[in-house]
Enzyme design. Structure first.
Site, PDB file in Angstrom:
ATOM      1  N   LYS A 126       0.016   3.854  -2.611  1.00  0.00           N
ATOM      2  CA  LYS A 126      -1.023   4.881  -2.481  1.00  0.00           C
ATOM      3  C   LYS A 126      -0.438   6.279  -2.253  1.00  0.00           C
ATOM      4  O   LYS A 126      -1.155   7.279  -2.402  1.00  0.00           O
ATOM      5  CB  LYS A 126      -1.971   4.518  -1.342  1.00  0.00           C
ATOM      6  CG  LYS A 126      -2.748   3.224  -1.606  1.00  0.00           C
ATOM      7  CD  LYS A 126      -3.689   2.897  -0.455  1.00  0.00           C
ATOM      8  CE  LYS A 126      -4.548   1.685  -0.796  1.00  0.00           C
ATOM      9  NZ  LYS A 126      -4.064   0.446  -0.199  1.00  0.00           N
ATOM     10  N   SER A 150       0.796  -1.241   0.000  1.00  0.00           N
ATOM     11  CA  SER A 150       0.000   0.000   0.000  1.00  0.00           C
ATOM     12  C   SER A 150       0.819   1.277   0.000  1.00  0.00           C
ATOM     13  O   SER A 150       0.249   2.372  -0.044  1.00  0.00           O
ATOM     14  CB  SER A 150      -0.952   0.001   1.199  1.00  0.00           C
ATOM     15  OG  SER A 150      -2.010  -0.903   0.987  1.00  0.00           O
ATOM     16  N   SER A 152      -6.204   2.886   4.523  1.00  0.00           N
ATOM     17  CA  SER A 152      -5.605   2.264   3.337  1.00  0.00           C
ATOM     18  C   SER A 152      -6.630   1.526   2.490  1.00  0.00           C
ATOM     19  O   SER A 152      -6.447   0.366   2.108  1.00  0.00           O
ATOM     20  CB  SER A 152      -4.494   1.302   3.763  1.00  0.00           C
ATOM     21  OG  SER A 152      -3.640   1.005   2.689  1.00  0.00           O
TER      22      SER A 152
END
Length: 428
Positions: A60, A57, A113
């Site tokens: 992101k 993640s 997330s």
């Protein structure tokens, strides 16, 4: 009894010395890591920082900064019919036709997330997931992250979705220059009010335990077990997939020094232990030093065909960077002067100073002229390329014509001499 006490004290002393030595060497636990100075990008510590890794993640971070740059927080986004069914992993249960603001989706993206938020944002601002991913990869190359390849906007595993700790440091450094991004990643809690599809408020907390920690789990730092929360932490993002392990990009600020640490492929809370040790190392072992100040005279430069015979080269700006404490005298500098073309205007760049530490360039400062300089050459000869070309063509042409003329005279004389000889022989 006294001997036993002495032996025990000696053992304790040896243990403490070993602990001190271990921390002085700064051995990180996770597979790869890097620590950089935010202001200059200087690497302060690295462990396999250029090894390709799965970011999970941490992807992101790029998704967030790109949509922040093109959108407004008040933008209204309608979730399409496919997104809620295309995603797995962490999410905020978006529904078909649900209407939210960009602000709400950004906080959902960066705090809990949410993968569905990442996909919704990519489709809305990129036109499609594929087009948005191309934008991500293009921006990565612009930032110098050449060992990075994104396949999706959320970080779910794909063998071709990879980056490095060094590349993520560059991306995070760029993202942290944006005030909106900084505000989001340091937020502890956020809530999304009821929407047209949800009757209840959604409550989120930041998954980054350096910022917000509610568990009783502790990490081992400097010989003691402590809470993962870090006093000087300012962000940024965590990540996890089975293939990537636990990953973390973290930032911290203390006494005007800003640091970014990237830690990849750890187990459990190891990434937080590494982050604490990296930040403690950076703040303890390095200091901010101004190597040169703005408008500092460096040297005079000789000028040919100018109304001034020489000009002063002065620094365009300050140069402040993090350096190892007590190592300022070891920094090397090199002055590089450009070719001088007249006329020169005030504040034109005429060269630079390059600073190196351990053979690596840590920064440069432009050198400028504080005065203007005019050329004393005739107006039509000042760097006029066309004039120069015509002049050489005329010179060559004149040379050829002269040569042909001389050759003709030579041939005429030679012919007259031959005829004269022939006539003498005939008369004889």
């Amino acid at each position: 009894m006294i001997k036993k006490v002495i032996c025990l004290l000696l053992l304790i002393s040896v243990f403490l010395l070993n602990v001190s030595a271990a921390y002085a060497a700064l051995n990180t636990i996770c597979q790869t890591s890097v620590l950089i100075d935010v202001k200059t990008g200087t690497i302060l510590y690295e462990n396999k920082a250029n090894q390709k890794m799965y970011p999970a993640s941490l992807t992101k971070i790029m998704t967030a900064i790109l949509v922040i740059e093109v959108g407004n927080l008040s933008d209204v986004i309608t979730i399409d019919d496919d997104t809620p069914h295309e995603i797995e992993g962490s999410h905020i249960a978006l529904e078909e036709g649900e209407i939210l603001t960009l602000k709400d989706l950004l906080y959902a993206l960066m705090l809990p997330s949410a993968n569905d938020a990442a996909l919704a944002l990519a489709k809305h601002y990129g036109g499609s997931e594929e087009k948005f991913v191309k934008i991500m990869n293009d921006r990565a190359k612009e930032l110098g992250a050449y060992n990075t390849n994104f396949v999706n906007p959320h970080g779910l595993h794909d063998p071709n979705h990879y980056t490095t700790a060094a590349d993520l440091a560059l991306i995070a450094k760029y993202a942290m220059e944006n005030e909106t991004f900084r505000e989001i990643v340091r937020t502890e809690r956020y809530e999304i009010p009821p929407t047209n599809k949800k009757d209840e408020t959604r409550y989120f907390t930041n998954y980054n335990r350096l910022i917000h920690n509610t568990s009783y789990n502790q990490i081992y730092v400097n010989g003691a077990y402590i809470d993962p929360t870090y006093e000087y932490a300012t962000g940024i993002k965590t990540g996890y997939t089975p293939e990537a392990g636990n990953t973390l990009v973290a930032s911290a600020s203390k006494d005007g020094t800003d640091l970014i640490a990237v830690i990849m492929n750890g187990v459990s809370l190891e990434m937080y232990q590494d982050a604490h040790n990296l930040f403690n190392y950076g703040f303890k072992e390095f200091e901010s030093a101004t190597l040169i100040s703005k408008n500092t005279f460096v040297q005079n430069i000789e000028v040919k065909h100018g109304d001034n015979k020489e000009i002063s080269a002065i620094t365009e700006s300050d140069f402040t960077t993090l350096i190892k404490k007590d190592s300022k005298n070891k920094i090397e500098s090199k002055i590089i002067i450009n070719d001088i073309n007249l006329p020169l205007n005030k504040n034109d760049v005429v060269g630079k100073i390059e600073y190196k530490s351990d053979g690596k360039v840590i920064g440069t400062v432009n050198l400028i002229t504080p005065t203007s300089v005019k050329s004393t050459l005739p107006e039509n000869s000042r760097g006029n390329i066309f004039f120069t070309i015509i002049k050489y063509i005329l010179m060559i042409t004149a040379g050829i014509v002269t040569g042909l003329f001389l050759l003709k005279i030579y041939n005429d004389i030679r012919i007259k001499l031959i005829r004269k000889k022939r006539k003498s022989r005939y008369n004889g």
